[in-house]
Design a protein around this motif. Structure first.
Motif: not given
Ligand SMILES: Cc1cc2nc3c(=O)[nH]c(=O)nc-3n(C[C@H](O)[C@H](O)[C@H](O)COP(=O)(O)OP(=O)(O)OC[C@H]3O[C@@H](n4cnc5c(N)ncnc54)[C@H](O)[C@@H]3O)c2cc1C
Length: 546
Positions: A466-472
């Motif tokens: 979430x902190x790194x805007x990762x969705x996968x």
């Protein structure tokens, strides 16, 4: 990071998600995971099949159900306030007390508002387009979330024996893990217990004194050792409370997170007298010491194992008056401690009672259940109550009961056909954004200690995403192969891996579970945690992140 109801899809479109994370199961794993993800400001939903929290301690209400872990080493350690508030009444608490404890935890941390009970998950399907999981319940309702966390329990899917006509019995019958919430009246009743694993042992020793007549149907005797339970007085309680930090630290240092750890000496490095005295001491002590705190080689060296097996066999012969019955109770097909060790309280003495009979079903197999009772190859036995203490479809069983499909529609059941494949026991390649708690290939041992670690690790990974805007977030195929090979290699040389048991994936009552698999991580818990810590410390660069 701000909480967003809209999660970015890879194509830039925003997909509406019902929750940030869905957790399946409200046992100790699911409850703690809910708390930790809520701390992250996430919108979380837990779906639980039962009507209350507690998992194992909600379902297993059979007479005599209790811990084999010391109560105080089993409870959650994460909240000092909770530790201050709760007193365990016995060294090995019974199920009602543990269920009360877990309900207190649910109340104290206001967990229930995010748990939906009577909600069995039947399917969970990953959608690549939205990088999210679609979770379907028994009533066909469907919810979507970015992350899916399975907290479905290593021992939560009960199995009935494959005996013909089970439904024909006209009396009462119960599986121990589906015990009714109302008390069962045993007075004067003719009762059968099928199964002599840890649950069967606890049930048998508890009801023998209150039934009219008890017949125990035994296929495989298990090595058992005395529990030596006792009440905790106020002074001891104070010592336990003051000693919590040190005890939990110790649990994190031992091989399997118990307060016991192996003696560094080898069985044959001491004199015969010293060895005998050491075994006597362990047999007289509380808990798993005789299993987890014995000579370092008893579970890997055949000769060492034979010596402790012989010691416990002598104890059984001393305690059971009829030598023929004693002989039946002594395992012949596996050594001491190579299956999960049941701890007992006057279990062997039960067989000295006039109202208890032992039937060895390897000699006279059960042919079928009849309206009146049980028909063996020898005769028909009549009963008022039949108790099935026939255990669980362990570790992978609860996964098999969910239609779990990853990227491209691949089924987890197919991927695990020849045994589970995981990365750290938490992730599976092809199943992005799915994390497993207490699934295959994780360190189990004294399980709550492993639960707290795994939950914190999963929380760290999700926070990072979430902190790194990762969705996968996904394991790589090579990472999964390497971890799975590592887990298999750890099992080589362990006597337990040469024995059929739920720990080697064998369940004669479940189709397709007749071949041994490596479902269990058998290395040390500290080594397990060190490896997981390493993956996190390197910014999860061993995962495929996007
Ligand atoms: C009788 C017994 C005694 C034990 N004693 C000890 C002990 O002394 N020490 C020890 O360390 N461990 C012990 N264990 C192991 C015990 O299972 C763990 O300690 C711990 O309770 C596991 O917690 P969990 O939350 O991971 O799983 P569980 O407590 O099994 O909870 C899993 C939950 O998931 C739910 N669930 C499963 N599938 C679905 C689905 N498809 N949809 C919705 N909900 C689902 C189940 O209903 C259950 O409530 C014992 C187990 C048993 C059966």
């Amino acid at each position: 990071m701000a909480v967003s109801r809209e999660m970015k899809a890879p194509n830039g479109a925003a997909a509406a998600l019902d929750y940030d994370a869905i957790i399946i199961g409200a046992g100790m794993s699911g409850m703690y995971q809910l708390l930790r993800l809520r701390d992250q400001g996430m919108r979380v939903r837990v779906f639980e099949a039962g009507t209350g929290v507690g998992g194992t301690w909600y379902w297993n209400r059979y007479p005599g159900a209790r811990f084999d872990s010391e109560s105080y080493s089993y409870g959650y350690s994460f909240s000092r306030e909770l530790l201050e508030e709760w007193d365990w009444s016995e060294h090995f608490a019974g199920q009602p007390e543990t269920l009360r404890y877990l309900n207190l935890v649910a109340d104290k941390f206001d967990l229930r508002r995010d748990i939906q009970f009577e909600s069995r998950v039947t399917a969970a399907i990953y959608d690549e387009e939205t990088r999210s999981w679609s979770v379907t319940l028994q009533d066909a309702s469907c919810f979507r979330a970015r992350f899916l966390i399975t907290a479905i329990g290593p021992l939560s899917t009960p199995t009935m024996p494959r005996i013909a006509d089970v439904d024909q019995f006209k009396g009462q019958s119960f599986h121990t893990a589906r015990w009714p919430h109302e008390p069962v009246d045993f007075a004067g009743k003719r009762v059968a217990v099928i199964g002599t694993g840890a649950t069967g042992v606890q049930t048998i020793q508890t009801i023998a004194g209150s039934v009219g007549h008890l017949t125990v149907f035994q296929r495989t005797p298990n090595w058992c050792a005395p529990l030596h339970n006792g009440k905790i007085d106020a002074e001891t309680q104070k010592k336990i409370r003051d000693g919590y930090p040190e005890m939990f630290k110790r649990c994190l240092e031992t091989f399997a997170c118990f307060i016991h750890s192996p003696d560094p000496r080898g069985t044959f490095e001491v004199s015969d007298e010293e060895r005998e005295a050491f075994f006597e001491k362990l047999y007289a002590e509380r808990g798993f010491g005789i299993w987890q705190g014995n000579f370092r080689d008893i579970l890997i060296d055949r000769k060492a194992n034979a010596v402790i097996s012989d010691f416990v066999a002598r104890k059984i012969r001393q305690r059971v008056k009829d030598p023929k019955v004693a002989d039946k109770l002594i395992p012949k097909n596996h050594g001491f401690g190579t299956r999960r060790l049941p701890l007992e309280t006057f279990y062997y003495e039960v067989y000295n009672r006039d109202n208890v009979e032992l039937v060895d079903i390897t000699e006279t197999p059960i042919e079928r259940i009849t309206p009146k009772g049980i028909k063996t190859s020898d005769r028909e036995y009549e009963f008022d109550i039949i108790i099935y203490a026939t255990g669980f479809d362990a570790i992978t069983g609860s996964f098999d009961r969910i239609d779990l499909r990853g990227a491209g529609g691949a089924r987890l059941k197919d991927k695990w056909k020849r045994g589970p494949q995981t990365f750290l026991g938490v992730l599976v390649d092809g199943f992005p954004n799915m994390m497993m708690l207490m699934g295959p290939h994780t360190a189990l041992g004294n399980i709550p200690r492993s639960i707290e670690y795994n939950v914190d690790w999963v929380t760290g990974l999700i926070r990072y995403a979430r902190d790194n805007d990762l969705t996968r977030v996904e394991a790589t195929a090579s990472g999964v192969t390497a971890w799975t090979d590592h887990v298999k290699a750890l099992g080589v040389g362990l006597l337990s891996n040469e024995v059929n048991s739920w720990m080697t994936g064998i369940n004669s009552n479940v189709e397709g579970k007749q071949t041994r698999i490596v479902a269990r991580y058998s290395g040390s818990a500290p080594a397990y945690r060190a490896r997981c810590d390493e993956v996190a410390a390197k910014g999860y660069d061993e995962l495929a992140l996007g």
